[in-house]
Write a protein that holds these residues in place. Structure first.
Motif, PDB file in Angstrom:
ATOM      1  N   ASN A  63       2.855  14.585 -12.490  1.00 22.69           N
ATOM      2  CA  ASN A  63       2.032  13.511 -13.064  1.00 22.69           C
ATOM      3  C   ASN A  63       2.787  12.758 -14.152  1.00 22.69           C
ATOM      4  OD1 ASN A  63      -0.286  13.719 -11.492  1.00 22.69           O
ATOM      5  ND2 ASN A  63      -1.151  15.343 -12.754  1.00 22.69           N
ATOM      6  N   LYS A  64       3.561  13.491 -14.937  1.00 26.23           N
ATOM      7  CA  LYS A  64       4.359  12.857 -15.993  1.00 26.23           C
ATOM      8  C   LYS A  64       5.427  11.943 -15.387  1.00 26.23           C
ATOM      9  CE  LYS A  64       6.925  13.948 -20.221  1.00 26.23           C
ATOM     10  NZ  LYS A  64       7.444  15.027 -21.089  1.00 26.23           N
ATOM     11  N   LYS A  65       6.095  12.432 -14.333  1.00 20.60           N
ATOM     12  CA  LYS A  65       7.121  11.626 -13.667  1.00 20.60           C
ATOM     13  C   LYS A  65       6.505  10.393 -13.003  1.00 20.60           C
ATOM     14  CE  LYS A  65      10.415  15.347 -12.740  1.00 20.60           C
ATOM     15  NZ  LYS A  65      11.073  16.181 -11.696  1.00 20.60           N
ATOM     16  N   ILE A  66       5.328  10.572 -12.363  1.00 21.78           N
ATOM     17  CA  ILE A  66       4.651   9.454 -11.716  1.00 21.78           C
ATOM     18  C   ILE A  66       4.286   8.385 -12.730  1.00 21.78           C
ATOM     19  CG2 ILE A  66       2.505   8.774 -10.551  1.00 21.78           C
ATOM     20  CD1 ILE A  66       2.622  11.470  -9.070  1.00 21.78           C
ATOM     21  N   GLU A  79      -3.748  -7.622  -6.042  1.00 20.43           N
ATOM     22  CA  GLU A  79      -4.527  -6.791  -5.122  1.00 20.43           C
ATOM     23  C   GLU A  79      -3.686  -6.316  -3.938  1.00 20.43           C
ATOM     24  OE1 GLU A  79      -5.605 -11.195  -4.454  1.00 20.43           O
ATOM     25  OE2 GLU A  79      -5.306  -9.805  -6.130  1.00 20.43           O
ATOM     26  N   GLN A  80      -2.668  -7.106  -3.573  1.00 18.27           N
ATOM     27  CA  GLN A  80      -1.782  -6.684  -2.489  1.00 18.27           C
ATOM     28  C   GLN A  80      -0.834  -5.584  -2.960  1.00 18.27           C
ATOM     29  OE1 GLN A  80       0.390  -9.874  -0.539  1.00 18.27           O
ATOM     30  NE2 GLN A  80       1.883  -8.457   0.316  1.00 18.27           N
ATOM     31  N   ARG A  81      -0.350  -5.716  -4.187  1.00 15.23           N
ATOM     32  CA  ARG A  81       0.574  -4.709  -4.725  1.00 15.23           C
ATOM     33  C   ARG A  81      -0.118  -3.356  -4.899  1.00 15.23           C
ATOM     34  NH1 ARG A  81       5.464  -6.297  -6.756  1.00 15.23           N
ATOM     35  NH2 ARG A  81       5.803  -8.476  -7.288  1.00 15.23           N
ATOM     36  N   LYS A  82      -1.365  -3.355  -5.358  1.00 14.99           N
ATOM     37  CA  LYS A  82      -2.035  -2.112  -5.735  1.00 14.99           C
ATOM     38  C   LYS A  82      -3.175  -1.743  -4.814  1.00 14.99           C
ATOM     39  CE  LYS A  82      -0.636  -2.403 -10.536  1.00 14.99           C
ATOM     40  NZ  LYS A  82      -1.027  -2.330 -11.959  1.00 14.99           N
ATOM     41  N   ALA A  83      -3.120  -2.232  -3.586  1.00 18.20           N
ATOM     42  CA  ALA A  83      -4.172  -1.895  -2.619  1.00 18.20           C
ATOM     43  C   ALA A  83      -4.117  -0.408  -2.296  1.00 18.20           C
ATOM     44  CB  ALA A  83      -4.002  -2.721  -1.350  1.00 18.20           C
ATOM     45  N   GLY A  84      -5.294   0.206  -2.164  1.00 19.17           N
ATOM     46  CA  GLY A  84      -5.361   1.628  -1.850  1.00 19.17           C
ATOM     47  C   GLY A  84      -5.290   1.874  -0.356  1.00 19.17           C
ATOM     48  N   LYS A 130      -2.029  11.834  -3.551  1.00 25.85           N
ATOM     49  CA  LYS A 130      -2.571  10.476  -3.499  1.00 25.85           C
ATOM     50  C   LYS A 130      -1.788   9.547  -4.424  1.00 25.85           C
ATOM     51  CE  LYS A 130      -6.998  10.165  -3.254  1.00 25.85           C
ATOM     52  NZ  LYS A 130      -8.443  10.181  -3.587  1.00 25.85           N
ATOM     53  N   ASN A 131      -1.495  10.008  -5.636  1.00 29.78           N
ATOM     54  CA  ASN A 131      -0.717   9.194  -6.583  1.00 29.78           C
ATOM     55  C   ASN A 131       0.681   8.903  -6.046  1.00 29.78           C
ATOM     56  OD1 ASN A 131      -2.770   9.004  -8.474  1.00 29.78           O
ATOM     57  ND2 ASN A 131      -2.133  10.846  -9.572  1.00 29.78           N
ATOM     58  N   MET A 132       1.281   9.893  -5.402  1.00 37.40           N
ATOM     59  CA  MET A 132       2.612   9.696  -4.821  1.00 37.40           C
ATOM     60  C   MET A 132       2.564   8.678  -3.684  1.00 37.40           C
ATOM     61  SD  MET A 132       4.980  11.392  -6.384  1.00 37.40           S
ATOM     62  CE  MET A 132       6.277  11.457  -5.165  1.00 37.40           C
ATOM     63  N   ASP A 133       1.517   8.736  -2.866  1.00 36.93           N
ATOM     64  CA  ASP A 133       1.381   7.792  -1.750  1.00 36.93           C
ATOM     65  C   ASP A 133       1.219   6.362  -2.262  1.00 36.93           C
ATOM     66  OD1 ASP A 133       1.629   9.743   0.121  1.00 36.93           O
ATOM     67  OD2 ASP A 133      -0.510   9.948   0.538  1.00 36.93           O
ATOM     68  N   ILE A 134       0.387   6.172  -3.292  1.00 37.12           N
ATOM     69  CA  ILE A 134       0.171   4.838  -3.857  1.00 37.12           C
ATOM     70  C   ILE A 134       1.467   4.301  -4.449  1.00 37.12           C
ATOM     71  CG2 ILE A 134      -1.011   3.572  -5.702  1.00 37.12           C
ATOM     72  CD1 ILE A 134      -3.414   5.429  -5.245  1.00 37.12           C
ATOM     73  N   LEU A 135       2.180   5.161  -5.173  1.00 32.08           N
ATOM     74  CA  LEU A 135       3.453   4.752  -5.768  1.00 32.08           C
ATOM     75  C   LEU A 135       4.466   4.392  -4.686  1.00 32.08           C
ATOM     76  CD1 LEU A 135       5.081   4.423  -8.398  1.00 32.08           C
ATOM     77  CD2 LEU A 135       5.742   6.825  -8.176  1.00 32.08           C
TER      78      LEU A 135
END
Length: 323
Positions: free
Chosen positions: A74-77, A107-112, A136-141
């Protein structure tokens, strides 16, 4: 050896042996068993956390390791997200602005990720919530990094072709200002000279004497030099690349042929009155990605600010076009 108890009998004036009542021994045994059982339970509850089995110790270490890894991930993310946000900011407000490319919407950059549950296989474990959150955080990143990577590829390509783009853009007036009689009609709604109906005029009309030179407004390749298009008469079309095409209509004579490469300022033909035309003039159009756009936005190559302002004012007059 069991102790024998006596009592003094005043009637017989002698000591008599005390005989235990029936059931007392059984009660004592039951109480002893119950006490032992309670002691065992208390010992299990109190001392089990202290005396863990090897398997329990191993599982506990694994859980602590998972929690530590979650904190580190989480810290690295969070750190990567801050770096990525800085790159996105520069990409939208510096790089894409400089190369005249639309910014990528937030909205395109941060779409889930919508639709099916992507993390169903991670459910049902002791640490499922923690694992799903990190995944989930890794997938979004990862998605944001992919979008940014594609954007930078586009910027690199634009940078490599910036010089070619600047040379190709239709940046000059196709008829020299000293050769013009006037700028007869601009881009927009005008009165058709033949039907007198209100009609969209897709280019600009430059009035000049027959035989006045016409010049290529940017580098490119001649893709047409004929009179086989209805209304245009003898005309030339130049493909400049990068989505730009220019059209020069109503010529009296060509100075180029199909397939010929030209540079900005090269002589390509002469003003005439061929096709659907009311008087000698050049009808000039600019097409970008298949859409006809206002040519006046591209005359920064050979007009002063004052001349451009005067041309813009004349182009906005809703009079009659010449074709």
């Amino acid at each position: 050896m069991t102790k024998v108890k006596y009592y003094y009998d005043s009637d017989t004036l002698s000591y008599q042996k005390i005989k235990p009542k029936k059931g007392r021994n059984l009660r004592r045994v039951l109480l002893s068993v119950l006490a032992a059982f309670l002691f065992m339970i208390i010992g299990f509850v109190v001392f089990t956390p202290i005396f863990e089995s090897p398997k329990e110790k191993e599982l506990k270490r694994e859980l602590e390791f998972v929690k530590l890894n979650e904190e580190l991930h989480n810290k690295k993310i969070t750190q990567l997200q801050k770096v990525l946000e800085d790159i996105q900011e520069r990409d939208n407000n510096i790089y894409r602005l400089y190369f005249e490319v639309n910014p990528i919407p937030e909205e395109q950059r941060k779409a889930g990720f919508g639709g099916v549950n992507r993390y169903k296989t991670l459910e049902g474990f002791d640490s499922s919530e923690m694992i799903i959150d990190v995944t989930k955080n890794m997938d979004i990143l990862s998605k944001q990094l992919y979008i940014q990577s594609k954007s930078l590829d586009e910027i690199v390509n634009l940078a490599e072709n910036k010089e070619d783009l600047l040379a190709a853009m239709p940046a000059i007036q196709p008829v020299k200002k000293e050769d013009l009689t006037r700028m007869a009609s601009g881009y927009g709604w005008r009165t058709d000279p033949f039907t007198k109906a209100r009609k969209k005029h897709w280019g600009m009309d430059f009035t000049a004497p027959r035989g006045t030179p016409i010049y290529a407004s940017g580098d490119g390749k001649v893709i047409r030099a004929d009179q086989n298009s209805s209304g245009y008469g003898k005309h030339v079309r130049i493909d400049h690349g990068f989505g730009y095409i220019t059209l020069y209509a109503h010529m009296s004579k060509y100075n180029v042929r199909k397939g010929q490469h030209v540079k900005r300022g090269d002589l390509i033909g002469f003003v005439g009155n061929t096709g659907r035309s009311q008087a000698p003039h050049l009808h000039y159009e600019v097409i970008k990605n298949g859409t006809k756009i206002n040519p006046i936005n591209f005359y920064y190559g050979n007009l002063s600010p004052e001349e451009f302002a005067a041309m813009q004012k004349a182009a906005e007059i809703e009079g009659q076009s010449l074709d």
